[in-house]
Design a protein around this motif. Structure first.
Motif, mmCIF file in Angstrom:
data_model
loop_
_atom_site.group_PDB
_atom_site.id
_atom_site.type_symbol
_atom_site.label_atom_id
_atom_site.label_comp_id
_atom_site.label_asym_id
_atom_site.label_seq_id
_atom_site.Cartn_x
_atom_site.Cartn_y
_atom_site.Cartn_z
ATOM 1 N N ALA A 15 -18.810 42.461 -3.762
ATOM 2 C CA ALA A 15 -19.415 41.342 -4.494
ATOM 3 C C ALA A 15 -18.499 40.915 -5.647
ATOM 4 C CB ALA A 15 -20.770 41.758 -5.052
ATOM 5 N N TRP A 16 -18.869 39.837 -6.290
ATOM 6 C CA TRP A 16 -18.209 39.389 -7.508
ATOM 7 C C TRP A 16 -19.071 39.782 -8.706
ATOM 8 C CZ3 TRP A 16 -13.402 37.606 -7.410
ATOM 9 C CH2 TRP A 16 -12.921 36.948 -6.283
ATOM 10 N N SER A 17 -18.413 40.111 -9.807
ATOM 11 C CA SER A 17 -19.091 40.283 -11.089
ATOM 12 C C SER A 17 -18.640 39.142 -11.989
ATOM 13 C CB SER A 17 -18.724 41.617 -11.739
ATOM 14 O OG SER A 17 -19.408 42.665 -11.108
ATOM 15 N N TYR A 18 -19.588 38.610 -12.732
ATOM 16 C CA TYR A 18 -19.321 37.442 -13.577
ATOM 17 C C TYR A 18 -19.564 37.788 -15.037
ATOM 18 C CZ TYR A 18 -19.591 34.816 -9.207
ATOM 19 O OH TYR A 18 -19.371 34.348 -7.940
ATOM 20 N N ARG A 19 -18.741 37.180 -15.887
ATOM 21 C CA ARG A 19 -18.935 37.286 -17.330
ATOM 22 C C ARG A 19 -18.554 35.943 -17.955
ATOM 23 N NH1 ARG A 19 -13.987 37.896 -19.625
ATOM 24 N NH2 ARG A 19 -12.355 38.721 -18.270
ATOM 25 N N THR A 49 -23.518 40.886 -11.465
ATOM 26 C CA THR A 49 -23.420 40.409 -10.094
ATOM 27 C C THR A 49 -24.433 39.286 -9.898
ATOM 28 O OG1 THR A 49 -25.067 41.970 -9.288
ATOM 29 C CG2 THR A 49 -22.752 42.701 -9.235
ATOM 30 N N VAL A 50 -24.301 38.586 -8.794
ATOM 31 C CA VAL A 50 -25.275 37.541 -8.464
ATOM 32 C C VAL A 50 -26.673 38.144 -8.425
ATOM 33 C CG1 VAL A 50 -26.040 35.913 -6.686
ATOM 34 C CG2 VAL A 50 -23.590 36.165 -7.182
ATOM 35 N N ARG A 51 -26.805 39.306 -7.786
ATOM 36 C CA ARG A 51 -28.118 39.962 -7.658
ATOM 37 C C ARG A 51 -28.696 40.287 -9.039
ATOM 38 N NH1 ARG A 51 -30.476 39.689 -3.316
ATOM 39 N NH2 ARG A 51 -28.768 40.463 -2.061
ATOM 40 N N ALA A 52 -27.866 40.754 -9.967
ATOM 41 C CA ALA A 52 -28.352 41.087 -11.312
ATOM 42 C C ALA A 52 -28.822 39.842 -12.053
ATOM 43 C CB ALA A 52 -27.254 41.799 -12.105
ATOM 44 N N VAL A 53 -28.063 38.741 -11.940
ATOM 45 C CA VAL A 53 -28.479 37.490 -12.583
ATOM 46 C C VAL A 53 -29.772 36.986 -11.953
ATOM 47 C CG1 VAL A 53 -27.852 35.075 -13.017
ATOM 48 C CG2 VAL A 53 -26.125 36.880 -13.260
ATOM 49 N N TYR A 61 -31.092 33.922 -3.668
ATOM 50 C CA TYR A 61 -29.792 34.522 -3.949
ATOM 51 C C TYR A 61 -28.693 33.471 -3.822
ATOM 52 C CZ TYR A 61 -25.735 37.601 -3.420
ATOM 53 O OH TYR A 61 -24.524 38.214 -3.580
ATOM 54 N N THR A 62 -28.755 32.664 -2.771
ATOM 55 C CA THR A 62 -27.709 31.668 -2.544
ATOM 56 C C THR A 62 -27.694 30.591 -3.629
ATOM 57 O OG1 THR A 62 -29.200 30.490 -1.041
ATOM 58 C CG2 THR A 62 -27.585 31.992 -0.038
ATOM 59 N N THR A 63 -28.839 30.292 -4.207
ATOM 60 C CA THR A 63 -28.895 29.321 -5.312
ATOM 61 C C THR A 63 -28.149 29.861 -6.519
ATOM 62 O OG1 THR A 63 -31.021 28.461 -4.551
ATOM 63 C CG2 THR A 63 -30.442 28.047 -6.863
ATOM 64 N N VAL A 64 -28.422 31.116 -6.877
ATOM 65 C CA VAL A 64 -27.753 31.734 -8.025
ATOM 66 C C VAL A 64 -26.257 31.860 -7.741
ATOM 67 C CG1 VAL A 64 -27.656 33.781 -9.506
ATOM 68 C CG2 VAL A 64 -29.866 32.935 -8.686
#
Length: 128
Positions: A63-67, A23-27, A39-42
Motif C-alpha cells: 500500500a501507500w502511506s500518505y503524509r 494508509t488509505v484504510r487508516a484515513v 475505500y476507492t473514494t478515499v
C-alpha cells in the motif's frame, strides 16, 4: 497550490491530526466517524491530493502511506497568498481585513510583525 474541496479538506485534516503517515484504510477509518466512504473514494482523493502537491506518499508494503507535504499553518498561509494574488488588489484586501480586526487579533499581528526574520535588521520602536 490549488484550493481544496470539502472531502479533500477532511482528508487533509485527518492527515494533519496524525503524527504518522496514514494508509488509505487508516484515513477511511478516521473519516468513517463523520461519513461512510468507499475505500476507492478515499484512495482517489488521496491520489488527487498527491497530484496537487498537498501530500507525499511512500510505499508501505503493498500500500501507500500518505503524509501532508507541509504543516497545516504553512498550507493555510500559502492558500491566503494564492487568494490574495488572484484578487487584483491584494493591498486593498489586506487593508480592509486589518480595519475589521478586533483588538486581540490586531495586537497578535503587531507582535508577529515586530519579530525579526532571519537576516532582517531588528525593527526600532515607532518605525514601520
Amino acid at each position: 497550490m490549488a484550493g481544496l474541496g470539502d472531502l479533500e479538506s477532511r482528508v487533509m485534516a485527518a492527515l494533519w491530526d496524525s503524527d504518522v503517515p496514514q494508509t488509505v484504510r487508516a484515513v477511511q477509518s478516521t473519516l468513517r466517524v463523520e461519513r461512510d466512504l468507499a475505500y476507492t473514494t478515499v484512495m482517489t482523493v488521496l491520489d488527487n491530493l498527491h497530484t496537487k502537491g498537498w501530500v507525499v506518499r511512500e510505499r508501505d508494503g503493498r500500500a501507500w502511506s500518505y503524509r501532508p507535504a507541509r504543516a497545516r499553518e504553512e498550507a493555510g498561509a500559502q492558500m491566503l497568498r494564492d487568494l490574495l494574488a488572484s484578487l487584483g488588489d491584494p493591498r486593498g484586501v489586506l487593508m480592509s481585513f486589518a480595519r475589521d480586526m478586533n483588538t486581540e487579533e490586531s495586537e497578535f499581528l503587531r507582535q508577529a510583525l515586530d519579530q525579526s526574520r532571519p537576516g532582517d535588521e531588528p525593527r526600532k520602536p515607532g518605525r514601520s
